[in-house]
Each structure stands twice: as structure tokens, then as C-alpha cells.
Scaffold this active site. Structure first.
Site, PDB file in Angstrom:
ATOM      1  N   SER A 163       0.867  -1.274   0.099  1.00 22.73           N
ATOM      2  CA  SER A 163       0.157  -0.046  -0.035  1.00 22.73           C
ATOM      3  C   SER A 163       0.746   1.225  -0.001  1.00 22.73           C
ATOM      4  O   SER A 163       1.625   1.502   0.900  1.00 22.73           O
ATOM      5  CB  SER A 163      -1.015   0.117   1.407  1.00 22.73           C
ATOM      6  OG  SER A 163      -1.317   1.347   1.503  1.00 22.73           O
ATOM      7  N   MET A 209      -8.962   8.129   0.274  1.00 24.00           N
ATOM      8  CA  MET A 209      -9.831   8.372   1.547  1.00 24.00           C
ATOM      9  C   MET A 209     -10.425   9.594   1.358  1.00 24.00           C
ATOM     10  O   MET A 209      -9.970  10.507   0.963  1.00 24.00           O
ATOM     11  CB  MET A 209      -9.062   8.221   2.766  1.00 24.00           C
ATOM     12  CG  MET A 209      -8.213   6.816   2.804  1.00 24.00           C
ATOM     13  SD  MET A 209      -7.547   6.399   4.453  1.00 24.00           S
ATOM     14  CE  MET A 209      -6.489   5.152   4.368  1.00 24.00           C
ATOM     15  N   PHE A 262      -6.232   4.442   8.248  1.00 28.89           N
ATOM     16  CA  PHE A 262      -4.729   4.752   8.530  1.00 28.89           C
ATOM     17  C   PHE A 262      -3.981   3.492   8.340  1.00 28.89           C
ATOM     18  O   PHE A 262      -4.474   2.389   8.456  1.00 28.89           O
ATOM     19  CB  PHE A 262      -4.775   5.095  10.012  1.00 28.89           C
ATOM     20  CG  PHE A 262      -5.578   6.189  10.443  1.00 28.89           C
ATOM     21  CD1 PHE A 262      -5.133   7.596   9.870  1.00 28.89           C
ATOM     22  CD2 PHE A 262      -6.904   6.298  10.906  1.00 28.89           C
ATOM     23  CE1 PHE A 262      -5.869   8.741  10.250  1.00 28.89           C
ATOM     24  CE2 PHE A 262      -7.551   7.365  11.247  1.00 28.89           C
ATOM     25  CZ  PHE A 262      -7.237   8.635  10.866  1.00 28.89           C
ATOM     26  N   GLY A 282      -4.534  -4.724   6.297  1.00 33.37           N
ATOM     27  CA  GLY A 282      -4.311  -3.991   7.545  1.00 33.37           C
ATOM     28  C   GLY A 282      -3.748  -4.824   8.631  1.00 33.37           C
ATOM     29  O   GLY A 282      -3.778  -5.868   9.020  1.00 33.37           O
ATOM     30  N   GLY A 283      -2.640  -4.259   9.107  1.00 33.35           N
ATOM     31  CA  GLY A 283      -1.588  -4.801  10.046  1.00 33.35           C
ATOM     32  C   GLY A 283      -1.071  -6.061   9.691  1.00 33.35           C
ATOM     33  O   GLY A 283      -0.545  -6.745  10.360  1.00 33.35           O
ATOM     34  N   GLY A 292       1.235  -2.200   4.068  1.00 36.39           N
ATOM     35  CA  GLY A 292       1.849  -0.798   3.958  1.00 36.39           C
ATOM     36  C   GLY A 292       3.137  -0.679   4.568  1.00 36.39           C
ATOM     37  O   GLY A 292       4.265  -0.816   4.048  1.00 36.39           O
ATOM     38  N   SER A 293       3.005  -0.605   6.047  1.00 35.65           N
ATOM     39  CA  SER A 293       4.189  -0.370   6.823  1.00 35.65           C
ATOM     40  C   SER A 293       5.238  -1.410   6.437  1.00 35.65           C
ATOM     41  O   SER A 293       6.414  -1.215   6.377  1.00 35.65           O
ATOM     42  CB  SER A 293       3.918  -0.339   8.286  1.00 35.65           C
ATOM     43  OG  SER A 293       2.595  -0.143   8.468  1.00 35.65           O
TER      44      SER A 293
HETATM   45  C1  DX5 Z   1      -6.219   1.236   5.804  1.00 31.64           C
HETATM   46  C2  DX5 Z   1      -5.693   0.934   4.230  1.00 31.64           C
HETATM   47  C3  DX5 Z   1      -4.699  -0.047   4.325  1.00 31.64           C
HETATM   48  C4  DX5 Z   1      -3.348   0.568   5.068  1.00 31.64           C
HETATM   49  C5  DX5 Z   1      -2.459  -0.766   5.341  1.00 31.64           C
HETATM   50  O1  DX5 Z   1      -7.361   1.773   5.669  1.00 31.64           O
HETATM   51  O2  DX5 Z   1      -6.884   0.383   3.615  1.00 31.64           O
HETATM   52  O3  DX5 Z   1      -4.306  -0.544   3.058  1.00 31.64           O
HETATM   53  O4  DX5 Z   1      -2.541   1.340   4.128  1.00 31.64           O
HETATM   54  O5  DX5 Z   1      -1.425  -0.291   6.227  1.00 31.64           O
HETATM   55  P1  DX5 Z   1      -0.724  -1.197   7.025  1.00 31.64           P
HETATM   56  O6  DX5 Z   1      -0.134  -2.417   6.277  1.00 31.64           O
HETATM   57  O7  DX5 Z   1       0.331  -0.266   7.779  1.00 31.64           O
HETATM   58  O8  DX5 Z   1      -1.636  -1.654   8.181  1.00 31.64           O
END
Ligand code: DX5
Ligand code: ZN
Length: 235
Positions: free
Chosen positions: A10, A39, A145, A178-179, A199-200
Site C-alpha cells: 500500500s 480516502m 490509517f 491491515g496490520g 503498507g508499513s
Molecule cells: C487502511 C488501508 C490499508 C493500509 C494498510 O485503511 O486500507 O491499505 O494502508 O497499512 P498497514 O499495512 O500499515 O496496516
């Protein structure tokens, strides 16, 4: 149905000051799809990017753009996202009154259609429209987020969706968002997901770390993949 795990970094966790280079770098590092979080500050409590940015990013990667729309209303913007270069357009059932019509519109634009289930949204929300769906995206955090903690309570939902998709006989991707990190990816894959957003865990450490980040995720995913004999008596 055994399918290779697709990794969808992401770009929400990328450096927004140099987004084109970030997309190219994560592509080179082994991303299968580029996940784009849109968003509106209304459907979710955060604001990100729109179609103009996606269009500007499009030449920086040949990989499919997996666009996750967290906006309401969503219907008026579908054509703009399709024109911008989205390959898959995923929507939340809560983002409009007529999910079936929204999915028809996405298919009518020639794009793959996805439905996103929040942690509190039941599988029943996607079941009646499965014939129009190319991807189900299970949120394992509340959307809005990056960097939030994985919610383990979604694991049974992933497993139940796996069974539903297998029974449908349709080639529907089951993606989780997510996570996701080196620890949480295993249970998610073992439950039956065949695509994951990260993402992270993808963008941590900057471009020099991307290839290592993605291969660590892929290794952990491969270790957790259900084998062809799973569920059998072992012969
Ligand atoms: C949250 C997003 C995710 C987010 C995931 O609303 O839909 O795609 O970027 O980020 P991480 O992998 O850091 O949880
Ligand atoms: Zn997302």
C-alpha cells in the site's frame, strides 16, 4: 484452489514527496499489485489522494493498480478512477445504497470489481453479489490509517470466505488488508487468503529495504500456505 500469494504494497506508507519513484522502487522490489488507498475524510477519518495522482503514477509501473475506494458517495467517481488507470476497483458496501449497481458500473467500465468488508461487516454483505465480484478484500483493521494493529477476530471470516469462494467455482481473489507483517501474514494465508496488502511492512526502512521486506513477507506466506493434502486423511 491453490494460487500463488500476491503481495500488494500500500503506497499509503510510501514517501508522498516522491511517489512516482516509490511506486517504481516497490515494483522492482517484487510487488505483484500496487495497492492505492483513496480516502475522503468523510467515509473514513483521513484524506489521501484522488484520480489525478493515480493517473500521474500510472507510467511508473506496469503492475496492476489495486484501488481501494474509501469514499461516499462512490458512484460519481468510478469512471474517473477507471480512466486514471485502476485495474481493480474495490468498494465498501456501506459507501452507497446500491452495491449491485455500483459493481455493474465497475464491470461496465471494463475493470475488475472488488467488495471490501470492514471488520464488523458480515460475509452476507457480499454473498448476493458474488457473481459480479472479482475480488473480496477483508479489512483486518478499521479503514482509515496505516500502521494499525491486526485484528485476529477476522481470521474465521477469511476461512469462511475461502469456503464460499471455492464453492462458487469462480476465480475470485481473497485479499486481506491491515496490520499485515511477518508475524500476521502466516495466519492470514493459512486461513485461505491468496493476496495481502502491506503498507508499513513493505515501505519500512526506505527503498534500500524494499526487496528484503517483500521477500521476508513472501517467505512467511509460503511457509503458511495450506498444502494440497490439508484436510485429507494423509493419503
Ligand atoms: C487502511 C488501508 C490499508 C493500509 C494498510 O485503511 O486500507 O491499505 O494502508 O497499512 P498497514 O499495512 O500499515 O496496516
Ligand atoms: Zn487499503
Amino acid at each position: 484452489m491453490q494460487r500463488p500469494v500476491r503481495l500488494a504494497p500500500s503506497i499509503l506508507s510510501a514517501d508522498f514527496a516522491t511517489l512516482g519513484a516509490e511506486v517504481a522502487a516497490i515494483d522492482r522490489a517484487g510487488a505483484d499489485w500496487i495497492h492505492v488507498d483513496v480516502m475522503d475524510g468523510h467515509f473514513v477519518p483521513n484524506l489521501t489522494i484522488g484520480p489525478a495522482v493515480i493517473k500521474a503514477l500510472r507510467p511508473h509501473s506496469q503492475k496492476p493498480f489495486d484501488v481501494h475506494l474509501m469514499i461516499a458517495p462512490v458512484d460519481p467517481y468510478l469512471a474517473a478512477f477507471a480512466d486514471a488507470g485502476a485495474d481493480t476497483i474495490s468498494v465498501h458496501p456501506e459507501s452507497g445504497p446500491h452495491l449491485h449497481r455500483t459493481l455493474q458500473a465497475i464491470k461496465g467500465l471494463g475493470r475488475r470489481a472488488g467488495v471490501v468488508l470492514n471488520p464488523a461487516t458480515p460475509i452476507a454483505a457480499v454473498e448476493p453479489v458474488l457473481d459480479l465480484v472479482d475480488l473480496v478484500l477483508v479489512m483486518s483493521v478499521n479503514p482509515g490509517f496505516g500502521g494499525q494493529a491486526f485484528i485476529p477476530a477476522v481470521l474465521p471470516k477469511i476461512a469462511a470466505l475461502r469456503r464460499l469462494i471455492d464453492c462458487s467455482g469462480r476465480a475470485i481473489d481473497l485479499e486481506v488488508d491491515g496490520g499485515i507483517n511477518r508475524q500476521t501474514i502466516g495466519p492470514v494465508i493459512a486461513a485461505g487468503a491468496d493476496a495481502v496488502v502491506a503498507g508499513s511492512a513493505s515501505f519500512d526502512g526506505g527503498p534500500a529495504a524494499y526487496a528484503q521486506n517483500l521477500s521476508a513477507l513472501r517467505r512467511a506466506a509460503d511457509l503458511a500456505r495450506p498444502g494440497p493434502d490439508d484436510g485429507s486423511l494423509g493419503w
